[in-house]
Scaffold this active site. Structure first.
Site, mmCIF file in Angstrom:
data_model
loop_
_atom_site.group_PDB
_atom_site.id
_atom_site.type_symbol
_atom_site.label_atom_id
_atom_site.label_comp_id
_atom_site.label_asym_id
_atom_site.label_seq_id
_atom_site.Cartn_x
_atom_site.Cartn_y
_atom_site.Cartn_z
ATOM 1 N N ASP A 1 0.875 -1.179 0.000
ATOM 2 C CA ASP A 1 0.000 0.000 0.000
ATOM 3 C C ASP A 1 0.913 1.230 0.000
ATOM 4 O O ASP A 1 2.123 1.110 0.173
ATOM 5 C CB ASP A 1 -0.915 -0.013 1.230
ATOM 6 C CG ASP A 1 -2.220 0.745 0.984
ATOM 7 O OD1 ASP A 1 -3.299 0.117 1.019
ATOM 8 O OD2 ASP A 1 -2.158 1.973 0.741
ATOM 9 N N ILE A 2 0.307 2.405 -0.176
ATOM 10 C CA ILE A 2 1.137 3.618 -0.138
ATOM 11 C C ILE A 2 1.391 4.060 1.298
ATOM 12 O O ILE A 2 2.127 4.995 1.544
ATOM 13 C CB ILE A 2 0.511 4.778 -0.961
ATOM 14 C CG1 ILE A 2 -0.953 4.972 -0.562
ATOM 15 C CG2 ILE A 2 0.630 4.515 -2.460
ATOM 16 C CD1 ILE A 2 -1.573 6.236 -1.146
ATOM 17 N N TYR B 1 -15.159 6.920 -12.215
ATOM 18 C CA TYR B 1 -14.870 5.574 -11.703
ATOM 19 C C TYR B 1 -15.398 4.504 -12.665
ATOM 20 O O TYR B 1 -14.696 3.536 -12.987
ATOM 21 C CB TYR B 1 -15.541 5.456 -10.333
ATOM 22 C CG TYR B 1 -15.330 4.171 -9.576
ATOM 23 C CD1 TYR B 1 -14.076 3.768 -9.152
ATOM 24 C CD2 TYR B 1 -16.428 3.372 -9.234
ATOM 25 C CE1 TYR B 1 -13.905 2.598 -8.419
ATOM 26 C CE2 TYR B 1 -16.269 2.214 -8.497
ATOM 27 C CZ TYR B 1 -15.004 1.823 -8.093
ATOM 28 O OH TYR B 1 -14.855 0.676 -7.359
HETATM 29 N N1 SER Z 1 -18.863 0.879 -3.601
HETATM 30 C C1 SER Z 1 -18.376 1.544 -4.780
HETATM 31 C C2 SER Z 1 -18.612 3.000 -4.722
HETATM 32 O O1 SER Z 1 -19.562 3.406 -4.121
HETATM 33 C C3 SER Z 1 -19.007 0.968 -6.004
HETATM 34 O O2 SER Z 1 -18.132 0.040 -6.549
HETATM 35 O O3 SER Z 1 -17.881 3.726 -5.286
#
Ligand code: SER
Length: 311
Positions: free
Chosen positions: A34-35, A139
């Site tokens: 981990d960092i 994301y």
């Molecule tokens: N639990 C994640 C999020 O809320 C979804 O992959 O970003």
């Protein structure tokens, strides 16, 4: 003998995965990267940035690593605030790991995808394995691209990379950070401490969720399955149960009768609105025998019991 490297080992999933992998393969064969460092885990720790390809390769060679679980990422809410870095971490980090397998340094990779890969045009109920994938979050875009790169490296270079689209994950051993589904963990701490919770999603925002123990078991099971059973090399849908904040609040009231919830939806509610309400996981069940164990009632019971002990 397997030698395992978990990258992003101190995150919500990493911590619990470390524990289960250590039980299975021996704590001496599971290395936590981990960092940052933590003083409450017994695995060997390495400070590592997954974007530093050379340091990663050196570590993998030095420790004769055979499998890598690459969990390093910014979750959905944090990624919206740091677009370029979230993309870089997600995709360059993945490439650094995929390339080690392509070059024969490691045998097997786990890389998580998410329900965030789906978007506003995806069918919301019982979302199929193969469907419209047009995410509109940072994301989600990273997960979509990553899934395609996993599939590409498998098809072109025979890389054995395996992936699951995690629903919102809820556990009592580790805390999430920066996600849209985090409310479903926070709510238990607030319910037990203050008997009230101010929710950042709207009352009807139904999302697919899962108890952490099921998610970790799925992760280890997909990695242990014979390679020929893993027919989907983008990422597998898996499902636990679905609920809205209002439904979860009702379940909590059965244990804490004076619990109250208020709603103050922010930008995360708009993210939630683009994700599925429920997931079809027939392919995972058929290909590698996935089966969830925990129901929503089990989850509420175990979360309240375990968090009560802590606070
Ligand atoms: N639990 C994640 C999020 O809320 C979804 O992959 O970003």
């Amino acid at each position: 003998m397997e030698r395992i490297l978990v990258i992003g080992a101190l995150g919500q999933v990493g911590r619990e995965l470390l524990e289960q992998l250590s039980n299975k393969f021996g704590v001496e064969n599971v290395i936590a990267a981990d960092i940052k460092q933590a003083d409450d885990i017994s695995n060997r720790q390495e400070i590592l940035d997954v974007l530093d390809a050379e340091a990663l390769r050196n570590l993998v060679k030095r420790e004769s690593i055979t499998q890598v679980y690459n969990l390093a990422a910014l979750l959905s809410a944090t990624a919206e605030k740091n677009i370029k870095f979230a993309w870089k971490l997600s995709i360059e980090g993945l490439f650094n790991v995929l390339d080690m397998a392509k070059d024969g340094l490691i045998n097997k990779i786990f890389w998580p995808s998410s329900i965030a890969v789906f978007g506003p045009t995806t069918p919301k109920d019982s979302t199929p394995q193969h469907t419209i994938i047009e995410p509109n979050t940072v994301y989600g875009i990273g997960k979509q691209a990553g899934e395609q790169w996993c599939n590409y490296y498998h098809q072109k270079f025979g890389v054995d990379v395996r992936s699951i689209r995690y629903p919102g994950l809820i556990g009592h051993k580790s805390l999430p950070g920066g996600g849209t589904t985090d409310y479903a963990v926070d709510i238990f701490y607030e319910a037990l401490k203050n008997s009230s919770y101010n929710c950042f999603l709207s009352s009807a925002a139904t999302l697919p969720m899962m108890y952490m123990e099921d998610a970790i078991r799925a992760t280890i099971d997909i990695m242990e399955a014979p390679s020929e059973n893993i027919k989907v090399r983008t990422s597998y849908n898996i499902a636990g149960f679905s609920f809205s904040p209002a439904e979860l609040a009702e379940k909590i009231k059965n244990h804490i009768p004076n619990f109250t919830i208020t709603y103050n939806p922010d930008f995360r509610d708009q993210i939630a609105a683009t994700w599925p309400s429920s997931i079809n996981d027939e392919a995972a069940k058929k290909d590698w025998g996935w089966q969830p164990k925990y129901t929503l009632d089990d989850l509420v019971e175990v979360m309240i019991t375990e968090i009560r002990k802590k606070i």
